[in-house]
Design a protein around this motif. Structure first.
Motif: not given
Ligand code: GLU
Length: 473
Positions: A7, A9-11, A43, A196, A200, A214, A218
């Motif tokens: 996946r 998962a952008p903010s 996200e 977050f 997530n 990612r 993180h």
């Molecule tokens: N929304 C997070 C970000 O943009 C996603 C982090 C992830 O991929 O787990 O950094």
């Protein structure tokens, strides 16, 4: 083995930058290579920083790159919704579950209290972590804290003491974290929204994600997320933390002021094939040579080739991929790409002919505009070498050239005949023939082939420019 599900998962708090685009590409390639699925999840729990326009733009950017998703906010899927802002019921259920089982507890500590505790831990040379003030309150103590509090409590996860959390990072290899270093962390903020890493992790489990790629930033969230998933009895994905992407100045691209977003590159006319091929090689040491289509990149993508050292985005390398991508375009695709770059006032046939004539010299659409202007409006300004070359050729040369052009009418179109006539009249040949003609017509000693360009000069312009070359200003 079950299918790979990855996946992105952008903010949606800003434009998609190249670091994120690379993470999206790697995740897409991994799913694609293994015949799996690629999920797009937005996200957007941080309502203040999330903007609808970014949600639209980042999907446009991903589509433009060719990273199509199998499930996502626009197309739905079996595990939707794919906007976190619409998934709060599932977070609330998980909060209630954890709280009921004593695995999470309300915390009334104020930011000031937390800060004081933090400072005293630091002063004592200990790493700061939640001191546990609200951890073991009984019902009466909780009621008393609640009565005194001026704000609703947060919810903290009760981190089990004395354990070691290990996982095999897909990029960095085995990792170990001691739970005693982690401290109970907030999973629900005072305003009721989920933190977050809580949503997530929960969403990755709910969406059946098997592999998470990612950013390295993180990495330290991962042990917390593994603890949460374990407490909730949910499967954990494999995690891989990709080294950050730096600018050529060594600063992280995501944080760099003025760092170009994907949208910036797209608006400047970069081709998605160039961007994808460049991103593919950043921190991924593939033996795959030359410009490749996405499916070939997917076949050549291996996690083992992802490096741990930060990769540097390099404008010169991007430009070189862009050159290859521009040359690889079909005639039709080149027209679509360059038509908007043509100056106004040309009919469709002229525009198409100009594009065909100059495209070998075009890296970015602005190059096509520049060549179109040179042909249709005026030659590029002469430099000293150009002027010297015109002077060396001399008046007789240009008189002969202008006469040869005039013999073909106002719109000469036969370049071989024109050059043959000048050669016959002056005896000049090779560079002594072609360079002065090229410079007189375009102002430059290099550029597209002149034969197809000749009929595209405005009526009378060829003869006029050849005459003007006798007295270069
Ligand atoms: N929304 C997070 C970000 O943009 C996603 C982090 C992830 O991929 O787990 O950094």
């Amino acid at each position: 083995m079950s299918a790979v599900v990855t996946r992105f998962a952008p903010s949606p708090s800003g434009a998609l930058h190249l670091g994120n685009a690379r993470t999206a590409l790697f995740s897409w390639l991994l799913a694609r290579r293994d015949g799996g699925r690629f999920v797009l999840r937005i996200e957007d729990t941080d309502a203040e920083r999330s903007q609808a326009e970014h949600i639209v733009a980042l999907q446009d950017d991903l589509r433009w790159l060719g990273l199509h998703w199998n499930e996502g906010p626009d197309i739905g899927g079996p595990n939707g919704p794919y906007l976190q802002s619409q998934r709060s019921a599932s977070y609330d259920a998980a909060f209630a579950d954890l709280e009921q089982r004593g695995l999470a507890y309300p915390c009334w500590c104020t930011p000031l209290e937390l800060d004081v505790a933090r400072r005293s831990q630091l002063a004592a040379g200990r790493p700061p972590r939640y001191a546990g003030t609200c951890r073991d309150l009984d019902a009466a103590q909780r009621a008393a804290r609640a009565a005194r509090a001026s704000a609703p409590p947060t919810l903290r996860f009760r981190v089990p003491a004395g354990r070691s959390i290990g996982f095999d990072d897909l990029v960095h290899g085995p990792q170990q974290f001691a739970t005693d270093d982690i401290g109970d962390f907030v999973i629900r903020r005072g305003d009721g929204t989920a933190a977050f890493f809580f949503c997530n992790a929960l969403d990755d489990a709910a969406m059946g994600i098997t592999h998470v790629l990612r950013g390295e930033d993180h990495l330290t969230n991962t042990p917390r997320q593994l603890l949460l998933l374990e407490a909730l009895g949910q499967p954990a994905p494999r995690y891989g933390h990709v080294a950050l992407l730096m600018g050529s100045d060594g600063a992280p691209l995501s944080k760099r002021a003025g760092a170009r977003s994907l949208g910036d590159l797209r608006r400047a006319g970069y081709l998605p094939e160039a961007v994808v091929n460049h991103l593919f090689r950043l921190g991924h040491s593939s033996p795959l040579q030359g410009l490749q289509l996405p499916d070939a990149l997917a076949r050549g993508f291996t996690l083992e080739h992802l490096g741990c050292a930060p990769a540097r985005f390099d404008d010169a390398q991007l430009a070189s991929w862009q050159k290859d991508a521009a040359h690889a375009l079909s005639e039709e695709a080149a027209l679509v790409w360059l038509l908007p770059a043509m100056p106004p006032g040309l009919d469709p046939a002229q525009r198409a002919a100009l594009i065909t004539a100059v495209r070998a010299n075009v890296v970015l659409p602005e190059d096509a505009t520049r060549w179109a202007r040179i042909v249709r409006e005026q030659p590029a300004p002469l430099d000293a070498a150009g002027r010297a070359l015109l002077e060396a050729a001399g008046d007789a040369f240009f008189d002969a050239a202008a006469a040869a052009a005039a013999s073909q009418g106002a719109q000469p179109a036969d370049w071989p005949a024109l050059t043959a006539a000048v050669r016959a009249a002056t005896g000049a040949k090779g560079p002594a023939l072609f360079k002065p003609l090229r410079i007189a017509l375009t102002g430059l000693d290099h550029g597209p082939e002149l034969a197809p360009l000749l009929p595209l000069f405005p009526p009378g312009a060829v003869q006029q420019r050849l005459l003007n070359a006798r007295h270069p200003d």
